[in-house]
Structures are given as structure tokens and as C-alpha cells.
Design an enzyme around this catalytic site. Structure first.
Site, short mmCIF file in Angstrom:
data_model
loop_
_atom_site.label_atom_id
_atom_site.label_comp_id
_atom_site.label_asym_id
_atom_site.label_seq_id
_atom_site.Cartn_x
_atom_site.Cartn_y
_atom_site.Cartn_z
N ARG A 173 78.94 -100.32 -77.29
CA ARG A 173 79.81 -100.86 -78.34
C ARG A 173 79.96 -99.96 -79.57
O ARG A 173 80.55 -100.39 -80.56
CB ARG A 173 79.36 -102.27 -78.77
CG ARG A 173 79.33 -103.27 -77.62
CD ARG A 173 79.41 -104.70 -78.09
NE ARG A 173 78.29 -105.09 -78.93
CZ ARG A 173 78.17 -106.28 -79.48
NH1 ARG A 173 79.10 -107.20 -79.28
NH2 ARG A 173 77.12 -106.58 -80.22
N ASP A 174 79.46 -98.73 -79.53
CA ASP A 174 79.72 -97.81 -80.64
C ASP A 174 79.72 -96.36 -80.16
O ASP A 174 79.14 -95.49 -80.79
CB ASP A 174 78.67 -98.01 -81.74
CG ASP A 174 79.09 -97.35 -83.07
OD1 ASP A 174 80.29 -97.05 -83.23
OD2 ASP A 174 78.21 -97.16 -83.94
N LEU A 175 80.40 -96.12 -79.06
CA LEU A 175 80.51 -94.74 -78.56
C LEU A 175 81.44 -93.94 -79.45
O LEU A 175 82.56 -94.37 -79.76
CB LEU A 175 81.02 -94.73 -77.13
CG LEU A 175 80.05 -95.17 -76.03
CD1 LEU A 175 80.75 -95.20 -74.69
CD2 LEU A 175 78.83 -94.25 -75.98
N ASN A 180 77.39 -90.22 -82.01
CA ASN A 180 76.30 -90.88 -81.28
C ASN A 180 75.99 -90.21 -79.95
O ASN A 180 75.29 -90.77 -79.11
CB ASN A 180 76.62 -92.36 -81.07
CG ASN A 180 76.53 -93.15 -82.36
OD1 ASN A 180 75.83 -92.75 -83.29
ND2 ASN A 180 77.24 -94.26 -82.44
#
Length: 299
Positions: free
Chosen positions: A111-113, A117
Site C-alpha cells: 500500500r505504499d510502493l 521505499n
């Protein structure tokens, strides 16, 4: 790397494997990350090494593996970043794909690619990091099935707006979101691929909500420069399909000719195809898109 957390929830603290008294508590979001990272073990996912409980200073420390070279790129600027070479982007993409495939097959959505990251080790291996927004689905039916599973439909502001899938955007023009948000990671990986190739986000605007509207309504366009192959543009279009039910699956991504253009990566891609086929057989049998029309020995 070491992260520091405060306490707010005894039950969640127990789930992290840290034994405490009834008065000692940890925030849900913080220990959610710890609980997920505890079960991760893959060469393309950052691994948690240990947890230290500092009762005296009311702190909880988590230590993860050191990834020497840091993020593959910074996406702090929506446009104007220095693009990476397409051949290097393909190498990064295969590493990230392998890590994301592992996460999804174990019921985890990141949910935060985004480029920030994705961390690069000294041997150039790329690892997915930062599980603060991740979610673990447990005892849930086939994730390709969007029927009601009894779980809430999460449309939240987790993640980074420029890399957020349309169904998770806070916009009246957002398409319906599936019960499970696995497809959102595919969009975010496509947007990350776009950023690495062009040095800019696929969509940007003056405000976050205008950006959400753009993501939900505007067609995907490709800059003239730098020049990129038709195959990678086709792949990005498939991964950033606006409707999640029509978006690329792992199997369709692995069928992309772009992944076979580098002879040195063909064996790795063949391994990923076999993993996908095995997962299909174990989870829900064959589907129309469950296998490439390319034989493994032809890669």
C-alpha cells in the site's frame, strides 16, 4: 536501521512478540508493521533483525537489515528527477516484482510502493521496505474474487498520492474499490516504473485532491523523452488500467515481452513464472490469465 515507537495497545504489543505488563502499550499502526515484518523472509524484502523493549524510557526499538545504498531514487519531486537507464530499470523491476509476488502470495498488501521505499543493497539487489501502511489479510477467500468477504472496504489515505491507485483516491470520480486492495499495489508498481523511466510522476497537479481527480480521469500519457520501448509502455498501460478488475495481474506482467528483452534476466523471469503457476494450482486452479503463452524453456 533502527525505528523507535511509543506504546498504546497491550493486545497489539503481545502480537508483536514483545512481552510487557498490562500498563505498557504500543500504537496499532506501529506494531502492525512489526507484526508483518516478523513473518517476512525473502531476498527482495527488507528483513527485521530484532526488537528491543526499553521500558525505562517507554520506547520500543525495531532493528532491520542494513541496505547500504539506500533508495533507488527519491520521488520528493513530482517532476524533474533524473531518469534511470531502461536496462537498469528492468533489473530493479524484476527484483521488486519478486518481492511483491512473495508478499501478495502470503496475503500482504504493501500500500505504499514508490521509488523511495525500494532500497538497493551493495550487490545491487533491490528490496521492498517500509511496511507502515501494509495490511495482512488472514483467512480470506481467493484474492481475485471481489465478492463480500465480511472485511471492510478500505478507501483510506494510506500511501503517497502520486502513486495511489484510482480506487483508493479520495475523489468522487474514483472507481469502486475491491474488498481487498492487492490490485492497488500493481498500479503503484506501474507508477513507480513510470517514475524511474521518466523522472516524473504519471500524474501531478497543484493540490492533492486535484491529483486524485487527475489519476481517476485523465488518460495515461508518455513523454517523448527519454525514449522508451513500446513493450514497456504497453506494460505500464496494463498495470495502470483505471479499473482494478481489468488491471494487469502477476501472470500478465510476466508475459510482457519487455521482461524477455534482457537475456541475463530470462532465467529469473522463468522462475517467477513457475512460482505464479504453482500458486495458481495451489490456491484456486487455472484461470484464463494464469499462464503465459511462452514456454519456460523459450525465455
Amino acid at each position: 536501521r533502527t525505528s523507535v515507537f511509543d506504546r498504546t495497545s497491550q493486545e497489539i504489543r503481545k502480537s508483536s512478540g514483545v512481552v510487557t505488563s498490562e500498563q505498557e502499550q504500543v500504537p496499532f499502526a506501529d506494531v502492525n508493521e512489526i507484526s508483518i515484518m516478523k513473518i517476512l523472509d525473502h531476498p527482495n524484502v527488507v528483513k527485521m533483525r530484532s526488537i528491543f523493549d526499553d521500558v525505562e524510557n517507554d520506547r520500543l526499538y525495531i532493528v532491520v537489515e542494513f541496505v547500504a545504498c539506500g533508495p533507488v531514487m527519491s520521488s520528493s519531486r513530482l517532476t524533474g528527477a533524473q531518469p534511470l537507464r531502461e536496462d537498469r530499470v528492468r533489473e530493479i523491476f524484476v527484483d521488486v516484482f519478486a518481492g511483491l509476488q512473495y508478499l501478495h502470495y502470503n496475503g500482504i498488501v504493501h500500500r505504499d510502493l514508490k521509488p523511495d521505499n525500494l532500497l538497493k543493497a551493495g550487490d545491487q539487489t533491490v528490496k521492498i521496505s517500509n511496511f507502515g501502511a501494509a495490511r495482512l489479510y488472514e483467512d480470506v477467500p481467493d484474492k481475485s474474487n471481489d465478492e463480500d468477504t465480511g472485511l471492510p472496504n478500505y478507501r483510506t489515505t494510506v500511501g503517497t498520492p502520486a502513486f495511489t491507485a484510482p480506487e483508493l483516491c479520495l475523489s468522487e470520480k474514483s472507481p469502486p474499490a475491491p474488498v481487498q486492495s492487492f490490485a492497488a499495489d500493481i498500479w503503484s508498481l506501474g507508477a513507480t516504473l513510470y517514475y524511474m523511466l521518466y523522472g516524473r510522476a504519471p500524474y501531478f497537479a497543484k493540490s492533492v485532491f486535484e491529483m486524485y481527480d487527475a489519476i481517476c480521469t485523465q488518460p495515461l500519457e508518455f513523454p517523448e523523452l527519454p525514449k522508451t520501448s513500446r513493450h514497456v509502455r504497453d506494460l505500464m498501460s496494463d498495470m495502470m488500467e483505471r479499473l482494478p478488475e481489468k488491471r494487469a495481474t502477476f501472470e500478465r506482467i510476466l508475459c510482457s515481452p519487455w521482461l524477455r528483452e534482457d537475456a541475463e534476466l530470462r532465467e529469473r523471469v522463468a522462475e517467477l513464472i513457475q512460482i505464479a503457476k504453482q500458486h495458481e494450482r495451489q490456491s484456486h486452479g487455472s484461470r484464463d490469465d494464469a499462464s503465459c503463452n511462452v514456454r519456460t524453456n523459450e525465455l
